[in-house]
Motif scaffolding. Structure first.
Motif, PDB file in Angstrom:
ATOM      1  N   HIS A 280      48.555  17.816  64.822  1.00 22.74           N
ATOM      2  CA  HIS A 280      49.771  18.311  65.469  1.00 22.74           C
ATOM      3  C   HIS A 280      50.311  19.504  64.691  1.00 22.74           C
ATOM      4  CE1 HIS A 280      53.337  18.627  67.673  1.00 22.74           C
ATOM      5  NE2 HIS A 280      54.119  18.259  66.696  1.00 22.74           N
ATOM      6  N   THR A 281      50.472  20.622  65.405  1.00 22.48           N
ATOM      7  CA  THR A 281      50.766  21.878  64.731  1.00 22.48           C
ATOM      8  C   THR A 281      52.165  22.384  65.028  1.00 22.48           C
ATOM      9  OG1 THR A 281      48.455  22.284  65.163  1.00 22.48           O
ATOM     10  CG2 THR A 281      49.650  24.050  64.203  1.00 22.48           C
ATOM     11  N   GLY A 282      52.864  21.755  65.952  1.00 22.06           N
ATOM     12  CA  GLY A 282      54.212  22.204  66.240  1.00 22.06           C
ATOM     13  C   GLY A 282      54.263  23.561  66.914  1.00 22.06           C
ATOM     14  N   MET A 283      53.280  23.867  67.760  1.00 18.53           N
ATOM     15  CA  MET A 283      53.247  25.200  68.372  1.00 18.53           C
ATOM     16  C   MET A 283      54.383  25.390  69.359  1.00 18.53           C
ATOM     17  SD  MET A 283      49.301  25.901  69.043  1.00 18.53           S
ATOM     18  CE  MET A 283      48.104  25.803  67.765  1.00 18.53           C
ATOM     19  N   GLU A 284      54.737  24.310  70.073  1.00 15.03           N
ATOM     20  CA  GLU A 284      55.779  24.464  71.089  1.00 15.03           C
ATOM     21  C   GLU A 284      57.108  24.774  70.425  1.00 15.03           C
ATOM     22  OE1 GLU A 284      55.714  21.113  73.691  1.00 15.03           O
ATOM     23  OE2 GLU A 284      53.640  21.447  74.241  1.00 15.03           O
ATOM     24  N   LYS A 285      57.359  24.152  69.283  1.00 20.22           N
ATOM     25  CA  LYS A 285      58.598  24.451  68.565  1.00 20.22           C
ATOM     26  C   LYS A 285      58.551  25.868  68.003  1.00 20.22           C
ATOM     27  CE  LYS A 285      62.396  23.115  66.273  1.00 20.22           C
ATOM     28  NZ  LYS A 285      63.595  22.618  66.917  1.00 20.22           N
ATOM     29  N   GLN A 286      57.411  26.208  67.444  1.00 25.28           N
ATOM     30  CA  GLN A 286      57.348  27.503  66.789  1.00 25.28           C
ATOM     31  C   GLN A 286      57.463  28.651  67.779  1.00 25.28           C
ATOM     32  OE1 GLN A 286      54.309  27.663  63.863  1.00 25.28           O
ATOM     33  NE2 GLN A 286      54.936  29.637  63.129  1.00 25.28           N
ATOM     34  N   ALA A 287      57.000  28.418  69.011  1.00 26.03           N
ATOM     35  CA  ALA A 287      57.097  29.480  70.010  1.00 26.03           C
ATOM     36  C   ALA A 287      58.546  29.821  70.307  1.00 26.03           C
ATOM     37  CB  ALA A 287      56.396  29.044  71.289  1.00 26.03           C
TER      38      ALA A 287
ATOM     39  N   GLY B 151      49.057  27.588  54.529  1.00 24.31           N
ATOM     40  CA  GLY B 151      49.859  27.306  55.721  1.00 24.31           C
ATOM     41  C   GLY B 151      49.623  28.286  56.849  1.00 24.31           C
ATOM     42  N   GLY B 152      49.172  29.474  56.517  1.00 22.91           N
ATOM     43  CA  GLY B 152      48.798  30.439  57.553  1.00 22.91           C
ATOM     44  C   GLY B 152      49.942  30.796  58.468  1.00 22.91           C
ATOM     45  N   VAL B 153      49.636  30.932  59.755  1.00 23.48           N
ATOM     46  CA  VAL B 153      50.672  31.329  60.701  1.00 23.48           C
ATOM     47  C   VAL B 153      51.608  30.182  61.039  1.00 23.48           C
ATOM     48  CG1 VAL B 153      49.500  33.226  61.785  1.00 23.48           C
ATOM     49  CG2 VAL B 153      49.026  30.944  62.553  1.00 23.48           C
ATOM     50  N   PHE B 154      51.290  28.984  60.630  1.00 22.14           N
ATOM     51  CA  PHE B 154      52.111  27.851  61.044  1.00 22.14           C
ATOM     52  C   PHE B 154      53.000  27.418  59.899  1.00 22.14           C
ATOM     53  CE2 PHE B 154      48.192  27.588  63.496  1.00 22.14           C
ATOM     54  CZ  PHE B 154      48.729  27.825  64.729  1.00 22.14           C
ATOM     55  N   ASN B 155      54.200  27.947  59.894  1.00 19.86           N
ATOM     56  CA  ASN B 155      55.137  27.559  58.852  1.00 19.86           C
ATOM     57  C   ASN B 155      56.209  26.721  59.523  1.00 19.86           C
ATOM     58  OD1 ASN B 155      56.657  27.362  56.622  1.00 19.86           O
ATOM     59  ND2 ASN B 155      56.725  29.539  56.182  1.00 19.86           N
ATOM     60  N   ASN B 156      55.932  25.444  59.736  1.00 20.57           N
ATOM     61  CA  ASN B 156      56.897  24.618  60.458  1.00 20.57           C
ATOM     62  C   ASN B 156      56.841  23.178  59.988  1.00 20.57           C
ATOM     63  OD1 ASN B 156      54.657  23.538  61.670  1.00 20.57           O
ATOM     64  ND2 ASN B 156      54.840  24.751  63.511  1.00 20.57           N
ATOM     65  N   TYR B 157      57.494  22.327  60.741  1.00 24.49           N
ATOM     66  CA  TYR B 157      57.691  20.947  60.291  1.00 24.49           C
ATOM     67  C   TYR B 157      56.415  20.136  60.218  1.00 24.49           C
ATOM     68  CZ  TYR B 157      57.195  19.787  65.221  1.00 24.49           C
ATOM     69  OH  TYR B 157      56.702  19.639  66.479  1.00 24.49           O
ATOM     70  N   ALA B 158      55.364  20.541  60.918  1.00 25.72           N
ATOM     71  CA  ALA B 158      54.226  19.655  61.096  1.00 25.72           C
ATOM     72  C   ALA B 158      53.068  19.946  60.155  1.00 25.72           C
ATOM     73  CB  ALA B 158      53.720  19.748  62.532  1.00 25.72           C
ATOM     74  N   ILE B 159      53.049  21.118  59.554  1.00 18.98           N
ATOM     75  CA  ILE B 159      51.847  21.527  58.826  1.00 18.98           C
ATOM     76  C   ILE B 159      52.116  21.568  57.328  1.00 18.98           C
ATOM     77  CG2 ILE B 159      50.304  23.489  58.452  1.00 18.98           C
ATOM     78  CD1 ILE B 159      49.632  21.986  60.910  1.00 18.98           C
ATOM     79  N   LEU B 160      51.168  21.050  56.587  1.00 18.66           N
ATOM     80  CA  LEU B 160      51.234  21.090  55.129  1.00 18.66           C
ATOM     81  C   LEU B 160      50.991  22.529  54.682  1.00 18.66           C
ATOM     82  CD1 LEU B 160      51.347  18.880  52.916  1.00 18.66           C
ATOM     83  CD2 LEU B 160      48.911  19.164  52.715  1.00 18.66           C
ATOM     84  N   GLN B 161      51.854  23.031  53.821  1.00 22.31           N
ATOM     85  CA  GLN B 161      51.735  24.434  53.432  1.00 22.31           C
ATOM     86  C   GLN B 161      50.728  24.588  52.296  1.00 22.31           C
ATOM     87  OE1 GLN B 161      53.445  27.015  55.138  1.00 22.31           O
ATOM     88  NE2 GLN B 161      53.552  25.254  56.491  1.00 22.31           N
ATOM     89  N   GLY B 162      49.480  24.421  52.615  1.00 22.48           N
ATOM     90  CA  GLY B 162      48.441  24.585  51.609  1.00 22.48           C
ATOM     91  C   GLY B 162      47.881  23.247  51.190  1.00 22.48           C
ATOM     92  N   VAL B 163      46.558  23.121  51.265  1.00 23.69           N
ATOM     93  CA  VAL B 163      45.952  21.827  50.950  1.00 23.69           C
ATOM     94  C   VAL B 163      45.946  21.587  49.445  1.00 23.69           C
ATOM     95  CG1 VAL B 163      43.566  22.596  50.755  1.00 23.69           C
ATOM     96  CG2 VAL B 163      44.041  20.346  51.624  1.00 23.69           C
TER      97      VAL B 163
ATOM     98  N   GLY C 113      42.441  20.660  68.813  1.00 27.34           N
ATOM     99  CA  GLY C 113      43.530  21.604  68.621  1.00 27.34           C
ATOM    100  C   GLY C 113      44.419  21.671  69.847  1.00 27.34           C
ATOM    101  N   GLU C 114      43.812  21.450  70.984  1.00 26.76           N
ATOM    102  CA  GLU C 114      44.554  21.524  72.225  1.00 26.76           C
ATOM    103  C   GLU C 114      45.195  20.185  72.552  1.00 26.76           C
ATOM    104  OE1 GLU C 114      43.211  23.815  76.163  1.00 26.76           O
ATOM    105  OE2 GLU C 114      42.206  21.974  75.689  1.00 26.76           O
ATOM    106  N   VAL C 115      44.545  19.112  72.147  1.00 26.90           N
ATOM    107  CA  VAL C 115      45.123  17.800  72.403  1.00 26.90           C
ATOM    108  C   VAL C 115      46.444  17.660  71.655  1.00 26.90           C
ATOM    109  CG1 VAL C 115      44.782  15.354  72.045  1.00 26.90           C
ATOM    110  CG2 VAL C 115      42.901  16.732  72.806  1.00 26.90           C
ATOM    111  N   ASP C 116      46.441  18.100  70.415  1.00 25.89           N
ATOM    112  CA  ASP C 116      47.624  17.858  69.580  1.00 25.89           C
ATOM    113  C   ASP C 116      48.587  19.026  69.537  1.00 25.89           C
ATOM    114  OD1 ASP C 116      46.459  15.517  69.016  1.00 25.89           O
ATOM    115  OD2 ASP C 116      45.622  16.128  67.122  1.00 25.89           O
ATOM    116  N   ARG C 117      48.083  20.229  69.795  1.00 31.31           N
ATOM    117  CA  ARG C 117      48.915  21.435  69.799  1.00 31.31           C
ATOM    118  C   ARG C 117      49.791  21.558  68.577  1.00 31.31           C
ATOM    119  NH1 ARG C 117      49.332  18.924  74.216  1.00 31.31           N
ATOM    120  NH2 ARG C 117      51.541  18.524  74.196  1.00 31.31           N
TER     121      ARG C 117
END
Ligand code: SF4
Lengths: 388, 187, 204
Positions: free
Chosen positions: A38-45, C140-152, A384-388
């Motif tokens: 889960h990547t939180g793309m919808e929030k980040q957009a 963390g790349g382009v995803f700096n948000n609540y769901a992604i660990l910022q660096g393994v 990647g698409e399942v969890d977005r």
């Protein structure tokens, strides 16, 4: 007995976890557990301008990036009410169809590996590399291309691009024959896929399954025909439909789809040639779309528009829209709400894999464990698409 | 004659005369959207699915949205598709802030199961009558509803030298492990 | 040392000296010494074993076949026909962490996935290495948000970072070669790094 498959498992295509309840070797209950990507793309957009969100969409279904770009741009264009020129649409169609070919090629290779036919992988990845170098040529990146923009393309197609596509498209049917000679009549392949992962047409509709999985069950529904976008209604092609709703008919449908894609791509190349190999590649609507670079250098007005769009983004009208495309995996749609600011208020992704995966328990109920592998492969999911 | 969204709305009004339907209008509302009351959502959906002319057999997606300062605050959106008519139709339900509750449509379209779990996961909207309403994408022990407008993005500041004054310097013990520097003198 | 080469390689016939007479035949023992000095190298047993172990480890890396996101597709591509990682001896992708000694973290690590990645790392036998492939697993790349660990590197120690989004397969191959260099420079005869003692000094 309950066993756990994944999240790290060589044949789950990513980080899918499946909890299986067994009676002997027969599956009593199956529960896919998702969210490990889960990547939180919808929030980040909601925190990014429309143009800044395009790179995110590449990373959603990373096997078919161009289709995702296309779906996003179409949804944003629907809110704005602009339509790109015919030449741009033909380029988009060409690239989307090449994407379909490469996505199905990857699917075939990995699905065959899961089932035990190792060789196909090397053949299909050879063709995929060719598509990726076409992306590289046109967009500058192999996988995460981000080539389409709202209202057009990021730049014009380079020199020699069409010849390259033409060469690829011309030799592709022979390669598909090659794959088919490896698999279609292979007795092991038939034993592992025929009659496995059955999904009836009624169930498929009720569970919202789309794409080749739906057509494999015998329902003739393709968004390219039903709700044509990007001028798909002007191309000649057929929609292959399967018969039995098992893993084998999904395979047959995808093989036939590759051939149809080749046909569409040929027509698109023809059309681009007719409309001019080089030319304007964006809408001339400077409120929303960047003006061409030559004009920015000469006209004050264009310079101001350029500055405003680059610095703040464009300001769409207040409203909402949903627009879907036929991605290689099924109906891929974006629902966007705009509140008049340069950032979308809400972006919801209708991702085909998420919904197709939901039908997995239906397919494997009462079957053997080995069939789970075939079933997961046959619905072609990307985590990647399942969890977005 | 192909089915039009207007015809769908007319049929709904005929079938449920007492209910307040409202068509959403706006400058750029591009899809035909009808706002329906939450209480009779399940009956409306069952009618739309079972009516022979309408035949909305498929629910491609449903989802939620949060319009924070507005009252009522939340919305759930249902996108319906009729395969035989190749027509889409959108339903919306508006819900207030306290105890957001919507009846679940899992009984009508089984595919709504995961969509409703996802909406619950993101917005904390409860779906009454859902068989297994648990978190789906986030870990089970997660606190809060990430897609609500009042919950932060969770942005982590990128560390540069200028914004991290107490940055951890390499420990002196590491120096011993490092290969010795050889000094070259000019001959 | 002085240059022993002949300063004048082109000579006229007249300048060639006459062959020396009376060359004493070498004794059996002297011959033996000469032979030994020509073909035998003296070293310590530990360094020899260490060298051989390094060679073996560096040239037969077994990665864990473990893909997370987009980068994993490029990781698959290096096993494919065009890039062919078996040229570097690292083509044996293992399905089980217990048989692998390299973890390529290919993709973004979400908060939900982080404990699993850590567990997989612990399950791998020593010696083990980690490559953080791509911008996401590095920082963390382009995803700096609540769901992604910022660096393994917050959960496992990383040996090589490969930047890119996704890194091209060539870049990953370069990363693997860098790791090979690192392995060749390591000194296994000293044993594994005593982590506890380092911890006391505040390193690990
Ligand atoms: S670094 Fe880029 S390509 Fe790799 S996982 Fe992250 S987003 Fe995907």
């Amino acid at each position: 007995m309950t066993i756990n498959m994944g999240p790290q498992h060589p044949s789950t295509h990513g980080v899918l976890r499946v909890a299986l309840e067994l009676d002997g070797e027969t599956i009593v209950a199956c529960k896919p557990i998702i969210g490990y990507l889960h990547t939180g793309m919808e929030k980040q957009a909601e925190y990014k301008t429309y143009t800044q969100s395009i790179p995110q969409t590449d990373r959603m279904d990373y096997i078919s990036p161009m289709s995702n770009n296309l779906a996003f741009c179409l949804a944003a264009e629907k809110i704005l009410g602009v339509e790109p020129p015919a030449r741009v649409q033909a380029i988009r169609v060409l690239l989307a169809e090449l994407t379909r070919i490469s996505s199905h090629a990857v699917w075939m290779g990995t699905h065959a590996i899961d089932i035990g036919a190792l060789t196909v992988f090397w053949y299909t990845f050879r063709e995929r590399e060719k598509v990726l170098s076409i992306y590289d040529h046109v967009a500058g990146a192999r996988m995460t291309s981000s080539y389409f923009r709202v209202g057009g393309l990021s730049r014009d197609i380079p020199e020699g691009f069409l010849d390259r596509c033409e060469k690829f498209v011309d030799e592709m049917p022979a390669h598909i024959d090659e794959y088919e000679s490896l698999l279609t009549k292979n007795p092991i392949w038939i034993a592992r896929t025929q009659g496995v992962a059955l999904l009836s047409a009624k169930d498929a509709v009720a569970w919202g399954v789309t794409g080749p999985s739906l057509r494999g069950s015998g329902v003739n529904y393709d968004i390219r025909k039903a709700e044509p976008y990007s001028g798909y209604d002007t191309y000649q092609f057929d929609v292959p439909v399967g018969r039995d709703g098992d893993a084998y008919s999904r395979y047959v449908v995808r093989c036939a789809e590759m051939r149809e894609s080749v046909k569409i791509a040929k027509q698109a190349i023809q059309r681009i040639r007719e409309l001019g190999e080089f030319g304007p590649y964006r809408v001339r609507d400077f409120k929303y779309v960047l003006p061409p670079k030559e004009e920015v250098k000469t006209s004050m007005e264009a310079l101001i528009h350029h500055f405003k769009i680059v610095a703040h983004g464009f300001f769409p009208p207040v409203g909402e829209a949903y627009s879907a495309v036929e991605a290689p995996k099924g109906e891929l749609g974006f629902y966007m709400v705009s509140d008049g600011s340069p950032r979308p208020w809400r972006m919801k992704v209708r991702s085909p894999s998420f919904i197709n995966l939901q039908a997995l328990p239906l397919m494997v109920q009462g079957r053997m464990i080995a069939d789970v592998i075939a079933a997961i492969g046959s619905i072609d999911i990307v985590l990647g698409e399942v969890d977005r | 004659m192909p089915l039009t969204p207007e015809r769908v709305e007319q049929k709904l009004r005929e079938r449920f005369p007492g209910l307040a339907f409202e068509r959403q209008v706006g400058e750029a509302v591009r899809d035909y959207t009808l706002i329906v009351p939450a209480d009779s959502l399940v009956e409306i959906c069952t009618f739309l699915r079972d009516d022979a002319e309408l035949d909305f057999g498929m629910l491609p997606w449903m989802g939620g949205a949060d319009y924070l300062p507005r009252v009522p605050r939340f919305e759930t959106i249902y996108n319906l598709l009729s395969l035989s008519n190749a027509l889409r139709f959108t339903l919306k339900v508006r819900i207030g802030d306290e105890q957001p509750r919507v009846p679940s449509v899992v009984g009508v379209w089984p595919t709504a199961n995961w969509h409703e779990r996802e909406t619950y996961d993101f917005y904390g909207i409860e779906f009454t009558g859902h068989p297994d309403l648990t978190r789906i994408l986030l870990p089970d022990e997660w606190q809060g509803w990430p897609l609500r407008k009042d919950s932060p993005l969770g942005y982590e500041e990128v560390a540069f030298t200028h914004n991290t004054p107490n940055r951890i310097l390499p420990s002196p013990a590491l120096k011993k492990l490092a290969p010795k520097k050889v000094k070259y003198r000019a001959q | 040392m002085a240059d022993t080469r002949d300063p004048k390689p082109f000579r006229t016939l007249a300048s060639i000296p006459a062959p020396r007479e009376l060359v004493m035949p070498k004794s059996e023992e002297e011959n033996l010494y000469e032979e030994v000095e020509r073909g035998v190298l003296f070293t310590k047993v530990e360094s020899m074993v260490g060298w051989a172990m390094n060679q073996a480890r560096a040239n037969a890396i077994w990665p864990l076949g473990f893909g997370l996101a987009c980068c994993a597709i490029e990781m698959m591509a290096i096993a494919g026909p065009r890039f062919d990682v078996s040229r570097f001896g690292a083509e044996v992708f293992r399905g089980s962490p217990r048989q692998a000694d390299l973890m390529i973290v290919a993709g973004r690590v979400s908060i939900k996935m982080a404990p699993v990645v850590r567990q997989l790392y612990e399950q791998m036998p020593d010696p083990k290495w980690v490559i953080a492939m791509g911008a996401c697993s590095s920082c963390g790349g382009v995803f700096n948000n609540y769901a992604i660990l910022q660096g393994v590197d917050k959960i496992v120690p990383v040996d090589v970072y490969v930047p890119g989004c996704p890194p091209r397969p060539e870049a990953l191959l370069h990363g693997i070669m860098k790791l090979q260099e690192k392995i060749l420079l390591s000194r296994p005869e000293l044993g594994p790094i005593p982590r506890r003692r380092l911890k006391k000094k505040g390193v690990a």
